[in-house]
Design an enzyme around this catalytic site. Sequence first.
Site, mmCIF file in Angstrom:
data_model
loop_
_atom_site.group_PDB
_atom_site.id
_atom_site.type_symbol
_atom_site.label_atom_id
_atom_site.label_comp_id
_atom_site.label_asym_id
_atom_site.label_seq_id
_atom_site.Cartn_x
_atom_site.Cartn_y
_atom_site.Cartn_z
ATOM 1 N N TYR A 104 -26.718 -49.579 31.868
ATOM 2 C CA TYR A 104 -28.102 -49.792 32.311
ATOM 3 C C TYR A 104 -28.631 -51.207 32.034
ATOM 4 O O TYR A 104 -29.781 -51.489 32.319
ATOM 5 C CB TYR A 104 -29.019 -48.759 31.639
ATOM 6 N N LYS A 161 -15.402 -41.438 27.857
ATOM 7 C CA LYS A 161 -14.318 -41.441 28.841
ATOM 8 C C LYS A 161 -13.266 -42.428 28.339
ATOM 9 O O LYS A 161 -12.824 -43.325 29.055
ATOM 10 C CB LYS A 161 -14.907 -41.845 30.207
ATOM 11 N N ASP A 163 -15.907 -35.597 31.683
ATOM 12 C CA ASP A 163 -15.618 -34.705 32.818
ATOM 13 C C ASP A 163 -15.359 -33.279 32.319
ATOM 14 O O ASP A 163 -15.849 -32.304 32.903
ATOM 15 C CB ASP A 163 -14.461 -35.239 33.681
ATOM 16 N N ASP A 187 -27.479 -39.499 31.385
ATOM 17 C CA ASP A 187 -28.352 -39.315 32.542
ATOM 18 C C ASP A 187 -27.816 -38.186 33.417
ATOM 19 O O ASP A 187 -28.550 -37.279 33.815
ATOM 20 C CB ASP A 187 -28.421 -40.620 33.342
ATOM 21 N N ASP A 212 -29.178 -33.856 33.943
ATOM 22 C CA ASP A 212 -29.578 -33.181 35.186
ATOM 23 C C ASP A 212 -28.821 -31.859 35.321
ATOM 24 O O ASP A 212 -29.395 -30.831 35.683
ATOM 25 C CB ASP A 212 -29.305 -34.066 36.413
#
Length: 371
Positions: free
Chosen positions: A123, A174, A207, A231, A235
């Site tokens: 970001y 990751k 993942d 982020d 959701d």
Amino acid sequence: METTAEAMKAVAAVGEVFGRRFELETFPWGADHYLKTGVTMPPNGYAMLRDQFDAIFIGALGDPRVADNRHARDILLGTRFELDLYVNYRPVKLLHERLCPLKNRSTADVNFVVFRENTEGLYVSVGGRFKAGTTDEIAIQEELNTYKGVHRIVRHAFEFAAANGRRSVCMADKSNAMAEGHALWQRVFRELAPQYPGIQPRHLYIDALALLMVQNPAQFDVIVTNNLFGDIITDLAAALQGGLGLAASGNLHPGRTSMFEPVHGSAPPLAGKNVANPMGAILSAALMLDYLGLRAEAAVIEAAVQEAVATGNGTQEIGGSLGTRETGDFIALQIRKPRGETQVDAVPEAVPDAAADRQPIGSAANPEEHQ
Ligand code: IPM
Ligand code: MN
């Protein structure tokens, strides 16, 4: 904007009940203001927020008229960065089993907390575009991971778990593919985990975490991850609790002025129609009061939202038939009900280090009187 009004209704109602006066100041910053004035945030905006207020409540940003989302970046991301609000605190709690899109899940199965790093990662806008607009265009966006940044968010996750009786902290990265940046996350996690012997450390690739969160959310307690992954999975997590309309968040720098917002965006198709769910905004206001040390007040708001959900007094997407304002009115009414009629649920979890540095704002009424 509409959901913010309902959140402020809840704050006013709980203020009345507890005999506190909250001084609210409203700023017009947003898409309209930007389109009219060309200003997203005034030059002294961040310093003013930091120095003159105990907390910031922010509504949803995003407007099709501002194609590049400049105002949202300056106002929301700008405040996160400038006030160094490094903890994005997103509790995920299913308030009623009928709201969960998964089969046969009880409220106990969806009750975890995500800590999203909020000041670095992908970001930070480090990078650039070369030969933009041509077929040779090269676009680079770097992910920033600092020892200090990773350490403080992972530490916060462990501190929170320890302070709130949570059993495990899962760090998701990751590192199998992003072997440089995420090796730092691995290192920090390995350093910190042994300092919290009572808490089970767990590592998942992001993942796999997404898969497991849908297959069996009950296994999660506290999750900590970077800015972008946080982020995305919040959701997904919001869907598990009944949708974005219910999800609350805090952008925190423990001990300093922090900012609270619903996880949902501006939802242009819903805006102005009195149909948006105000519960995420109202629950964010509860997180704000909790952060300010007003735990009983926060619990009363949470219980009122819970009551609204349980009795079907909500907006259409959660099976109710009320509008935004009517839902807010119903919740305000529950808040005003004499204590004892409304069941006050468990007190919300404490944010480590936060309340200790702060005086509750408003008058000195004793919250216990109203239990
Ligand atoms: C959020 C939002 C923001 C983010 C957008 C509006 C920039 O999606 O708070 O989750 O990505 O952080
Ligand atoms: Mn988001």
